[in-house]
Design an enzyme around this catalytic site. Structure first.
Site, mmCIF file in Angstrom:
data_model
loop_
_atom_site.group_PDB
_atom_site.id
_atom_site.type_symbol
_atom_site.label_atom_id
_atom_site.label_comp_id
_atom_site.label_asym_id
_atom_site.label_seq_id
_atom_site.Cartn_x
_atom_site.Cartn_y
_atom_site.Cartn_z
ATOM 1 C CE1 TYR A 175 -67.523 43.543 75.271
ATOM 2 C CE2 TYR A 175 -66.402 44.184 77.280
ATOM 3 C CZ TYR A 175 -66.943 43.200 76.468
ATOM 4 O OH TYR A 175 -66.909 41.886 76.864
ATOM 5 C CB SER A 220 -73.998 37.110 80.613
ATOM 6 O OG SER A 220 -73.778 38.115 79.651
ATOM 7 N N PRO A 221 -73.466 36.844 84.313
ATOM 8 C CG PRO A 221 -72.548 37.794 86.240
ATOM 9 C CD PRO A 221 -72.445 37.835 84.746
ATOM 10 N N GLY A 268 -80.289 32.653 78.381
ATOM 11 C CA GLY A 268 -80.146 32.687 76.920
ATOM 12 C C GLY A 268 -78.943 33.532 76.536
ATOM 13 C CB VAL A 270 -82.154 40.064 84.488
ATOM 14 C CG1 VAL A 270 -81.813 39.749 85.928
ATOM 15 C CG2 VAL A 270 -81.153 41.047 83.891
ATOM 16 C CG PHE A 271 -81.572 34.207 86.213
ATOM 17 C CD1 PHE A 271 -81.603 34.094 87.601
ATOM 18 C CD2 PHE A 271 -80.339 34.250 85.586
ATOM 19 C CE1 PHE A 271 -80.429 34.032 88.339
ATOM 20 C CE2 PHE A 271 -79.148 34.184 86.323
ATOM 21 C CZ PHE A 271 -79.212 34.075 87.709
HETATM 22 N N1 NAP Z 1 -66.172 37.315 76.834
HETATM 23 C C1 NAP Z 1 -67.344 37.532 76.281
HETATM 24 O O1 NAP Z 1 -67.647 37.013 75.187
HETATM 25 C C2 NAP Z 1 -68.319 38.441 76.975
HETATM 26 C C3 NAP Z 1 -69.627 38.559 76.496
HETATM 27 C C4 NAP Z 1 -70.494 39.415 77.176
HETATM 28 C C5 NAP Z 1 -70.059 40.111 78.299
HETATM 29 N N2 NAP Z 1 -68.772 39.987 78.721
HETATM 30 C C6 NAP Z 1 -68.280 40.692 79.931
HETATM 31 O O2 NAP Z 1 -69.120 40.324 81.003
HETATM 32 C C7 NAP Z 1 -69.646 41.483 81.630
HETATM 33 C C8 NAP Z 1 -71.004 41.146 82.151
HETATM 34 O O3 NAP Z 1 -71.913 40.881 81.086
HETATM 35 P P1 NAP Z 1 -73.419 41.309 81.197
HETATM 36 O O4 NAP Z 1 -73.503 42.761 81.379
HETATM 37 O O5 NAP Z 1 -74.160 40.696 80.072
HETATM 38 O O6 NAP Z 1 -73.769 40.565 82.574
HETATM 39 P P2 NAP Z 1 -74.900 40.613 83.665
HETATM 40 O O7 NAP Z 1 -74.271 41.104 84.908
HETATM 41 O O8 NAP Z 1 -75.510 39.266 83.666
HETATM 42 O O9 NAP Z 1 -75.990 41.622 83.156
HETATM 43 C C9 NAP Z 1 -75.955 43.001 83.439
HETATM 44 C C10 NAP Z 1 -77.236 43.610 82.951
HETATM 45 O O10 NAP Z 1 -78.316 43.010 83.652
HETATM 46 C C11 NAP Z 1 -79.004 43.995 84.389
HETATM 47 N N3 NAP Z 1 -79.385 43.435 85.680
HETATM 48 C C12 NAP Z 1 -78.630 42.681 86.488
HETATM 49 N N4 NAP Z 1 -79.318 42.303 87.568
HETATM 50 C C13 NAP Z 1 -80.546 42.822 87.436
HETATM 51 C C14 NAP Z 1 -81.711 42.764 88.203
HETATM 52 N N5 NAP Z 1 -81.762 42.101 89.375
HETATM 53 N N6 NAP Z 1 -82.809 43.398 87.754
HETATM 54 C C15 NAP Z 1 -82.773 44.084 86.602
HETATM 55 N N7 NAP Z 1 -81.677 44.193 85.814
HETATM 56 C C16 NAP Z 1 -80.574 43.568 86.234
HETATM 57 C C17 NAP Z 1 -78.055 45.147 84.535
HETATM 58 O O11 NAP Z 1 -78.795 46.336 84.695
HETATM 59 P P3 NAP Z 1 -78.303 47.459 85.747
HETATM 60 O O12 NAP Z 1 -77.108 48.083 85.144
HETATM 61 O O13 NAP Z 1 -79.466 48.363 85.855
HETATM 62 O O14 NAP Z 1 -78.005 46.727 87.012
HETATM 63 C C18 NAP Z 1 -77.304 45.099 83.235
HETATM 64 O O15 NAP Z 1 -78.033 45.721 82.195
HETATM 65 C C19 NAP Z 1 -69.596 42.565 80.561
HETATM 66 O O16 NAP Z 1 -69.532 43.872 81.112
HETATM 67 C C20 NAP Z 1 -68.332 42.216 79.843
HETATM 68 O O17 NAP Z 1 -67.238 42.761 80.555
HETATM 69 C C21 NAP Z 1 -67.906 39.150 78.087
#
Ligand code: NAP
Length: 305
Positions: free
Chosen positions: A52, A215-216, A220, A225-226
């Site tokens: 990261y 990525s909750p 895709g 974000v959905f």
């Molecule tokens: N094991 C793996 O292969 C893997 C892969 C990817 C990620 N991960 C882990 O999973 C964690 C989460 O992944 P992710 O960051 O992709 O997950 P996420 O929580 O689905 O997405 C976060 C992103 O979405 C934005 N977001 C969320 N809700 C929103 C809303 N209502 N409106 C507008 N924007 C919104 C956030 O912006 P804001 O910051 O502005 O809220 C942020 O940029 C990562 O930090 C990492 O630790 C693991």
């Protein structure tokens, strides 16, 4: 925050994990405030990976939290290794070197949990076992897990690895739920019946491996974000309706949907926004009804047979 046991271990963890993949988008003050708020909310489980920000995220986090032995005692740190530019690498040498790098950047002498980040087809289970044994003996890693692995890949590792696999971090959200939908369509001719993951959901339940949905909020592969997205009108209407009923935000309901599943899940959230962080934590106190869970699932376009 409500806690669960991680896998078969005795480690108690908050049901919502704070993902630090995007912490390098914050400046120093913002990062300090974000981490401080997480701790105030009881969200003291932090998910990292050596890749990261090419290592920067772990350093920024350690600075932001003011890492010291007393701070370290109050938090749970998870990181991952095994992804390198252009390849995956589960060699003993790479695992050991990665952990040393992680510990240095996080300014700690141990990880609570180490995950193997993405399957390496050139894996030699005996080598992984040697690496895990060495890490456990030296006290550098207390618990071990995997990410993005199917049941057979875990079984292959288990041929040699003796430590329990406590977690499997997998992509899972309301709009990316093939691991759930295939279970409704066993042996049918439709696309949803395609078993893409070797029944990883049931496997993890059977073996008490905590699923950590990553990525909750995304649909895709990092497409966006959905929530509040015009591409998902029916889903958003349903989530908003249920959110209004509970007096919470749509963010809270998206996490509550994952937590309602009895598979002992610990979603890893990626927000760096403090209000959204608070909304995610609120989900720990909400238990959707069976009807609500299914209504949301169907509103995402899933058809039950
Ligand atoms: N094991 C793996 O292969 C893997 C892969 C990817 C990620 N991960 C882990 O999973 C964690 C989460 O992944 P992710 O960051 O992709 O997950 P996420 O929580 O689905 O997405 C976060 C992103 O979405 C934005 N977001 C969320 N809700 C929103 C809303 N209502 N409106 C507008 N924007 C919104 C956030 O912006 P804001 O910051 O502005 O809220 C942020 O940029 C990562 O930090 C990492 O630790 C693991």
């Amino acid at each position: 925050m409500r806690k669960i046991k991680l896998g078969t271990s005795s480690l108690e963890v908050p049901v919502v994990a704070v993902g630090c993949m995007r912490i390098n988008s914050l400046d120093k003050q913002e990062a300090e405030r974000f981490v401080r708020t997480s701790l105030e909310l009881g969200a003291n489980f932090f998910d990292h990976a050596d890749i990261y920000g090419a290592g920067k995220c772990e350093e920024i986090f350690a600075d932001a939290i003011g890492m010291s032995p007393s701070v370290r005692e109050g938090i749970i740190l998870q990181s991952k290794c095994g992804i390198r530019p252009g390849r995956f690498d589960f060699s003993k040498e790479h695992i050991l070197a990665s952990v040393d790098g992680i510990l240095k950047r996080l300014r700690t002498d141990y990880l609570d949990v180490l995950l193997l980040h993405r399957p390496d087809t050139l894996v030699e289970p005996e080598e992984v076992a040697e690496a895990f044994d060495q890490l456990e003996r030296s006290g550098k890693v207390r618990h071990f897990g995997v990410s993005n692995q199917n049941p057979m890949q875990i079984q292959l590792l288990k041929k040699a690895v003796k430590q329990p696999i406590v977690a499997n971090q997998l992509q899972l959200s309301i709009t990316n739920s093939t691991m759930i939908s295939q279970g409704f369509n066993v042996n049918m001719e439709n696309d949803s019946a395609v078993n893409r993951d070797g029944s990883v959901l049931d496997f993890c339940r059977l073996h008490d491996i905590t699923i950590q949905p990553w990525s909750p909020f995304q649909y895709g592969f990092f497409e966006g974000v959905f929530l509040d997205n015009d591409k998902f009108p029916e889903l958003n209407a349903k989530i908003n309706e249920i959110a209004a009923k509970y007096g919470v935000s749509n963010t809270t309901i998206a996490i509550a949907w994952l937590l309602r599943h009895p598979a002992n899940m610990q979603p890893v959230i990626g927000t760096m926004n403090i209000d959204r962080l608070k909304d995610c934590v609120k989900a720990a106190d909400i238990r959707l009804t069976r009807e609500e869970w299914y209504e949301i699932f169907r509103a995402a376009g899933n058809v039950l047979p």
